[in-house]
Design a protein around this motif. Sequence first.
Motif, PDB file in Angstrom:
ATOM      1  N   GLY A  49       0.799  -1.220   0.000  1.00 34.94           N
ATOM      2  CA  GLY A  49       0.000   0.000   0.000  1.00 34.94           C
ATOM      3  C   GLY A  49       0.831   1.269   0.000  1.00 34.94           C
ATOM      4  N   MET A  50       0.259   2.328  -0.535  1.00 41.47           N
ATOM      5  CA  MET A  50       0.869   3.651  -0.505  1.00 41.47           C
ATOM      6  C   MET A  50      -0.062   4.567   0.274  1.00 41.47           C
ATOM      7  N   TYR A  51       0.501   5.316   1.216  1.00 42.93           N
ATOM      8  CA  TYR A  51      -0.288   6.186   2.065  1.00 42.93           C
ATOM      9  C   TYR A  51      -0.283   7.609   1.506  1.00 42.93           C
ATOM     10  N   ASN A  52      -1.432   8.251   1.573  1.00 38.57           N
ATOM     11  CA  ASN A  52      -1.537   9.626   1.099  1.00 38.57           C
ATOM     12  C   ASN A  52      -1.392  10.608   2.246  1.00 38.57           C
ATOM     13  N   ILE A  53      -0.693  11.712   1.974  1.00 39.66           N
ATOM     14  CA  ILE A  53      -0.661  12.838   2.892  1.00 39.66           C
ATOM     15  C   ILE A  53      -1.313  14.029   2.183  1.00 39.66           C
ATOM     16  N   SER A  54      -1.644  15.045   2.927  1.00 37.84           N
ATOM     17  CA  SER A  54      -2.497  16.124   2.425  1.00 37.84           C
ATOM     18  C   SER A  54      -1.804  16.969   1.358  1.00 37.84           C
ATOM     19  N   SER A  55      -2.626  17.537   0.465  1.00 36.69           N
ATOM     20  CA  SER A  55      -2.194  18.564  -0.488  1.00 36.69           C
ATOM     21  C   SER A  55      -3.113  19.756  -0.284  1.00 36.69           C
ATOM     22  N   ILE A  56      -2.598  20.788   0.366  1.00 38.74           N
ATOM     23  CA  ILE A  56      -3.418  21.935   0.749  1.00 38.74           C
ATOM     24  C   ILE A  56      -2.985  23.151  -0.051  1.00 38.74           C
ATOM     25  N   LYS A  57      -3.871  23.657  -0.911  1.00 37.45           N
ATOM     26  CA  LYS A  57      -3.552  24.829  -1.724  1.00 37.45           C
ATOM     27  C   LYS A  57      -3.814  26.108  -0.934  1.00 37.45           C
ATOM     28  N   PHE A  58      -2.907  27.079  -1.149  1.00 39.57           N
ATOM     29  CA  PHE A  58      -3.052  28.381  -0.499  1.00 39.57           C
ATOM     30  C   PHE A  58      -2.843  29.461  -1.545  1.00 39.57           C
ATOM     31  N   MET A  59      -3.830  30.317  -1.732  1.00 40.65           N
ATOM     32  CA  MET A  59      -3.757  31.417  -2.694  1.00 40.65           C
ATOM     33  C   MET A  59      -3.279  30.944  -4.067  1.00 40.65           C
ATOM     34  N   PRO A  60      -3.991  30.018  -4.719  1.00 42.90           N
ATOM     35  CA  PRO A  60      -3.531  29.494  -6.000  1.00 42.90           C
ATOM     36  C   PRO A  60      -3.419  30.541  -7.100  1.00 42.90           C
ATOM     37  N   ASP A  61      -4.100  31.675  -6.964  1.00 36.40           N
ATOM     38  CA  ASP A  61      -4.067  32.703  -8.001  1.00 36.40           C
ATOM     39  C   ASP A  61      -3.260  33.933  -7.591  1.00 36.40           C
ATOM     40  N   PHE A  62      -2.284  33.714  -6.688  1.00 35.20           N
ATOM     41  CA  PHE A  62      -1.596  34.893  -6.154  1.00 35.20           C
ATOM     42  C   PHE A  62      -0.766  35.623  -7.200  1.00 35.20           C
ATOM     43  N   LEU A  63      -0.313  34.931  -8.268  1.00 35.98           N
ATOM     44  CA  LEU A  63       0.443  35.628  -9.300  1.00 35.98           C
ATOM     45  C   LEU A  63      -0.422  36.647 -10.019  1.00 35.98           C
ATOM     46  N   ASP A  64      -1.685  36.315 -10.210  1.00 35.47           N
ATOM     47  CA  ASP A  64      -2.602  37.270 -10.829  1.00 35.47           C
ATOM     48  C   ASP A  64      -2.773  38.503  -9.939  1.00 35.47           C
ATOM     49  N   VAL A  65      -2.844  38.257  -8.630  1.00 36.95           N
ATOM     50  CA  VAL A  65      -2.995  39.368  -7.688  1.00 36.95           C
ATOM     51  C   VAL A  65      -1.780  40.282  -7.751  1.00 36.95           C
ATOM     52  N   LEU A  66      -0.582  39.663  -7.866  1.00 31.85           N
ATOM     53  CA  LEU A  66       0.656  40.439  -7.921  1.00 31.85           C
ATOM     54  C   LEU A  66       0.941  40.983  -9.319  1.00 31.85           C
ATOM     55  N   ASN A  67       0.112  40.548 -10.297  1.00 42.61           N
ATOM     56  CA  ASN A  67       0.270  40.986 -11.686  1.00 42.61           C
ATOM     57  C   ASN A  67       1.643  40.621 -12.234  1.00 42.61           C
ATOM     58  N   ILE A  68       2.061  39.371 -11.938  1.00 46.82           N
ATOM     59  CA  ILE A  68       3.338  38.868 -12.448  1.00 46.82           C
ATOM     60  C   ILE A  68       3.049  37.974 -13.646  1.00 46.82           C
ATOM     61  N   ASP A  69       3.621  38.331 -14.770  1.00 49.94           N
ATOM     62  CA  ASP A  69       3.421  37.568 -16.000  1.00 49.94           C
ATOM     63  C   ASP A  69       4.589  36.614 -16.180  1.00 49.94           C
ATOM     64  N   THR A  70       4.331  35.316 -16.110  1.00 44.73           N
ATOM     65  CA  THR A  70       5.378  34.310 -16.240  1.00 44.73           C
ATOM     66  C   THR A  70       4.792  33.015 -16.745  1.00 44.73           C
ATOM     67  N   GLN A  71       5.614  32.252 -17.490  1.00 46.11           N
ATOM     68  CA  GLN A  71       5.195  30.924 -17.909  1.00 46.11           C
ATOM     69  C   GLN A  71       5.324  29.912 -16.776  1.00 46.11           C
ATOM     70  N   THR A  72       6.021  30.275 -15.719  1.00 49.40           N
ATOM     71  CA  THR A  72       6.273  29.352 -14.632  1.00 49.40           C
ATOM     72  C   THR A  72       5.038  29.178 -13.771  1.00 49.40           C
ATOM     73  N   ASN A  73       4.744  27.931 -13.427  1.00 45.66           N
ATOM     74  CA  ASN A  73       3.570  27.633 -12.623  1.00 45.66           C
ATOM     75  C   ASN A  73       3.913  27.787 -11.146  1.00 45.66           C
ATOM     76  N   PHE A  74       4.159  29.034 -10.714  1.00 46.97           N
ATOM     77  CA  PHE A  74       4.606  29.267  -9.352  1.00 46.97           C
ATOM     78  C   PHE A  74       3.539  28.923  -8.318  1.00 46.97           C
ATOM     79  N   GLU A  75       2.249  28.872  -8.732  1.00 47.53           N
ATOM     80  CA  GLU A  75       1.240  28.551  -7.743  1.00 47.53           C
ATOM     81  C   GLU A  75       1.446  27.154  -7.165  1.00 47.53           C
ATOM     82  N   ASN A  76       2.181  26.294  -7.904  1.00 42.91           N
ATOM     83  CA  ASN A  76       2.482  24.974  -7.362  1.00 42.91           C
ATOM     84  C   ASN A  76       3.344  25.074  -6.107  1.00 42.91           C
TER      85      ASN A  76
END
Length: 389
Positions: free
Chosen positions: A56-83
């Motif tokens: 078996g493989m055990y899962n631990i949590s994946s908790i997102k926080f402010m996934p759209d913060f780059l839009d808020v900061l108006n930063i234009d980038t190809q990088t998926n920094f929200e990850n």
Amino acid sequence: MRILKVIISTPENMEGAVRAGMNLANHLDREVTVDVVKMSGDSDEKLVNEVGMNFGMYNISSIKFMPDFLDVLNIDTQTNFENSLIFTYLDPPSPLHDYDVVHIHNSIPIFALVICVIQCRLKGVPYVFTTHEISKIYEWPEYLNMGAAGEFLFKQVYLRLYESVIRGAEHIISLSNSDKETLRKKFPNQDVSVIPNGVSFEKCDNEVDVESVTGRPILLFVGKIIESKGVLELINAVDGIKHDFSLFIVGPESDPSLVAEIENNCDDRIRFEGYVSKNRLRQLYQFSDIFVFPTKSDVFPLVTLEAMAAGTPVISTSVGGIPEQITPETGILINPGNTSELTNAINKLLIEEEMRLEMGKNARDRATNEYSWRSVANDTINVYRTVID
């Protein structure tokens, strides 16, 4: 010896580092007591089935926080920094202090990685870190067109945290000698071992219909459908191929605009299959004549090893650790982004059948001798023993 394997991952990730961590755990289980935890994802059940986990493989949590913060900061980038802003908490099946070593794979999301490392430090448990992407990370600002704001954010946050994880590790595992050199220059006091990814040797089930992949020489591309994998260069290169062929393009559809461009170029010679089942992928590897992977940025890809294990000669590029995988006896390496070199390499192997068949045999022999999961597991266990001693 009791080991905890920790796989850091974004919810949608089904790629090489995740699969490598799971495959390695599968083979370690024969020698040591191992538990595997992975940040919960969208396709965990599919991953477990495709890898064929023995336990078996055990899962631990994946908790997102402010996934759209780059839009808020108006930063234009190809990088998926929200990850980066996905958090977790290391909650293994046994108390953390019961483990002799924690072995961590992958660095994205970075804050999830840091939280796991902090928990290890607080409990006094040494951790080993496999750097699946070290040779690519320092190229990201330029390669991903981050812009000034994005580059500043990357260097001041992501890079500092990542380097602190490396400095705090009891031992680092790199996938290639080129990665080891990068680590040696930046972290001269850190203990580093080179242990590559391994590969499984499996054939497709007999009941699979292979009619659709027979009749003409078959070219195969397998990889994430993103610009850096060179799939557009491959489509442009096939215009210059002088012989009949079928090209199969396989991989998760990560870039919708790129997928649309590929589909617009599909005809009776070019077929786009997207993400396929494990058995279908085995089928394509097994019946392909040439594996073509013109990536422009990579570390130590599993797909090239999988093609080699199937006895398929490889055409790829001289980036990352690929020159350590592909020798002149097993394939052809070209410069990344060079369409004419790619066309010439494909034509050469289509014309010279005897060379192609000999390269395929050599590729399988090399994969068997150098990249079996059993040898990878044994080398990794030796690292654990060094850490414990």
